[in-house]
Design an enzyme around this catalytic site. Sequence first.
Site, mmCIF file in Angstrom:
data_model
loop_
_atom_site.group_PDB
_atom_site.id
_atom_site.type_symbol
_atom_site.label_atom_id
_atom_site.label_comp_id
_atom_site.label_asym_id
_atom_site.label_seq_id
_atom_site.Cartn_x
_atom_site.Cartn_y
_atom_site.Cartn_z
ATOM 1 N N SER A 406 0.575 -1.243 -0.416
ATOM 2 C CA SER A 406 -0.110 0.023 -0.392
ATOM 3 C C SER A 406 0.454 1.386 0.028
ATOM 4 O O SER A 406 0.529 2.190 -0.111
ATOM 5 C CB SER A 406 -1.122 0.352 1.636
ATOM 6 O OG SER A 406 -1.288 -0.909 2.072
ATOM 7 N N HIS A 427 -2.159 -2.745 -6.469
ATOM 8 C CA HIS A 427 -2.442 -1.969 -5.224
ATOM 9 C C HIS A 427 -3.815 -1.794 -5.213
ATOM 10 O O HIS A 427 -4.325 -1.453 -6.195
ATOM 11 C CB HIS A 427 -2.429 -0.738 -4.892
ATOM 12 C CG HIS A 427 -2.502 -0.157 -3.693
ATOM 13 N ND1 HIS A 427 -2.866 0.851 -2.895
ATOM 14 C CD2 HIS A 427 -2.600 -1.362 -2.228
ATOM 15 C CE1 HIS A 427 -3.373 0.800 -2.094
ATOM 16 N NE2 HIS A 427 -3.298 -0.159 -1.480
ATOM 17 N N GLU A 439 -4.588 0.509 -7.993
ATOM 18 C CA GLU A 439 -3.589 0.988 -8.242
ATOM 19 C C GLU A 439 -2.453 0.400 -9.198
ATOM 20 O O GLU A 439 -2.353 -0.713 -8.984
ATOM 21 C CB GLU A 439 -2.959 2.372 -7.393
ATOM 22 C CG GLU A 439 -3.812 2.971 -7.197
ATOM 23 C CD GLU A 439 -3.481 3.933 -5.550
ATOM 24 O OE1 GLU A 439 -3.186 4.971 -5.620
ATOM 25 O OE2 GLU A 439 -2.826 3.092 -4.538
#
Length: 696
Positions: A406, A427, A439
């Site tokens: 993260s 992500h 992401e």
Amino acid sequence: MSDKIAYSRQGDIAILTVRNPPVNALSQAVRQGLSDGMDRAEADAGVRAVLIVGEGRAFFAGADITEFGKPPLAPHLPDLVNRIEASPLLVVASMHGVSLGGGLEVALGCHYRIAVPSAKVGLPEVHLGLLPGAGGTQRLPRLTGVEAGLDVMTTGRHIGADKAHALGIIDVVQDGDPKDNGIAYAQRLLDEGAGPRPVSAMPPPDPIDWDAAFDAILAKGRGQISPAWCVRAVQASVEKPFAEGLKAERQIFYDLMQTDQRQGMIHAFFSERAVSNLPELKGVEPRAVHHIAVIGGGTMGAGIATAALLSGLRVHLLEMSPEAGEAARGRIEGNLAGALKRGKITADQHEAILTQALQIVTSYDTLAEVDLVIEAVFEDMDVKKQVFAELDRVCKPGAILASNTSYLDINEIAATTSRPADVLGLHFFSPAHVMKLLEVVVGDKTAPEVTATGFALGKRLNKISVRAGVCDGFIGNRILATYRTAADQMILDGASPYDIDAALEEFGFAMGPFAVADLAGLDIGWAVRKRKRAEGHAPTRDATYADKLCEDGHFGQKTGKGYYDYAAGPKARVPNPDVLPMIEADRARLGITPRDFNHEEITRRYMAAMVNEAAKVVGEGIARRPLDVDMTLLFGYGFPRYRGGPLKWADIVGLEPLLNDIKSYAAADPDFWAPAPLLEQLVAENKTFDDLNKKG
Ligand code: CAA
């Protein structure tokens, strides 16, 4: 006649074939062509019926959304629909693919409707901040009754042909070629002596309790107004003569067209499509991915594995021990049972996934053949490096090595392998088989086809994929950290977590930040704070109340207590009475005299922090475009869709007043509130964030 409509004849039937790929949007040229086609058919000797049919993927996907916000051009859609309905000829719509919005309204202006079984209809205008503006709110309830009609238009959902038939929207459902079906149906109607059958001439449906329906739908929309206004338009269909009802609908449509919500929703519609359309990936072929591995079977790893399995991929899930492997299998089975129950997979698919597609393993050596690996282990750089060393050892050349970190540095992870070009971040957001955001984190050395593969995988998993550069927290968590800090600072200065949650829920967030923290688990933030303190990055005024909650074993919903008490269930939260005294103790320790915050000030500060950090993220190239930030917040952080995203919201409220707010807050805390250079530049040049989106 417009080249968008082809005119032909078969016996007594004139055929208007719509040719406006990809989805037959009702652009000005299409509307003109249909109007001219009706004129021609009526003047064409011997023509007794008109068939309207679409070529390609759809009947009509609706009004041409690219024309919204521009001066409207004649013929206007409501006039066209009325014109079709008023024809002395019998008019048939033959529908396939989608008939949405204005597309369904054209069909409702026709006298009869036939559709193939795969056809779908809907009135999705509420998703654009509007309501059906071409008679849909007046005609549909005459066919379906008020309640079913309101359900269609306030949810905007797509309805299959059989259901639409049962509701009275479609007269006949029949397999076959739409054009042939339409001709045969029109002929049959002529043979039976049927004539025009305008919906407007049908009696209006029975009334309901309009005020109660309006209030209930408004409350459900969390501040979104267009669904509730459908109620008022439908009320007019019941209470007023048809022509007056149309006028009432038109007025509400125009009023909604002027709203910020309409701007926000249309921005979201186009950005959702533009976000994975990256100029840098034009012509870049992704690598083939059939078989993936997930390292770690905790909540996140199991969620990622579930998403992959549901998309038809083979998955090896690696855990440290057979016991941990079994626990991971249990989590995946739980997720899949949910998918089976909701009808997302059949019982056969469920069986095949568990017996064939999923394999739980404990040795890296079993991963030699996988095409892509997603590591989802503990957030610790040393642990990640060990995992990547193993992957580098066993994976075949060309395999893609992804980390679900993260916030950790993808470049540092990549540098420990012999193949940094094959490394990227993927992500996911928890629960990964539900949350839409992905992401795709691109490192300094990530090869373009590896990035392209990340996007292709995201598409396959039905995610909204956003390109992010490497920094602490990437796009979403970096911005989150900033606006959460703004919220934490407001608490020290006198606001309560409950005021802040209430203010942001009024703004339209599904949950305020403290309710979200309880849901995600307070231990996550605790770990981050400990890491930041250890790295020497503690905030100047370092609060400890959140740590105290964790030290007492309160991690939020999963332990039954956090900022809120969940004794009565996850939805029945009440403030935890221990929290405010802990906050007061912090204020006393730090020598802070608390002051009052009203909801408006809370929202202004919170949003100013969010926009300022987002502008830094764009300015530094972590997000390529403002719309990438907007989609990240919309799909990963519960930002209200009708506001378009934080940077669209900023454009709408005006960048200059926002910058002035930020500068005024900076007087007390110049480091935290340092204005983003990009924001200052846009204000100086009198530009908006959306101007940057248009640059591509
Ligand atoms: N107007 C203009 N362009 C449209 C469009 C529309 N109504 N609907 C889709 N498009 C475009 C998309 O932007 C996309 O363009 P690019 O290829 O350049 O990106 C292209 O058509 C294909 O669309 P999708 O990628 O979304 O394809 P899909 O197969 O996944 O979905 C769809 C097709 C279901 C039609 C979906 O595009 C959709 O839901 N469109 C919006 C439908 C809608 O909201 N209609 C109501 C409009 S408002 C109205 O009609 C009422 C009124 O009175 C004004």
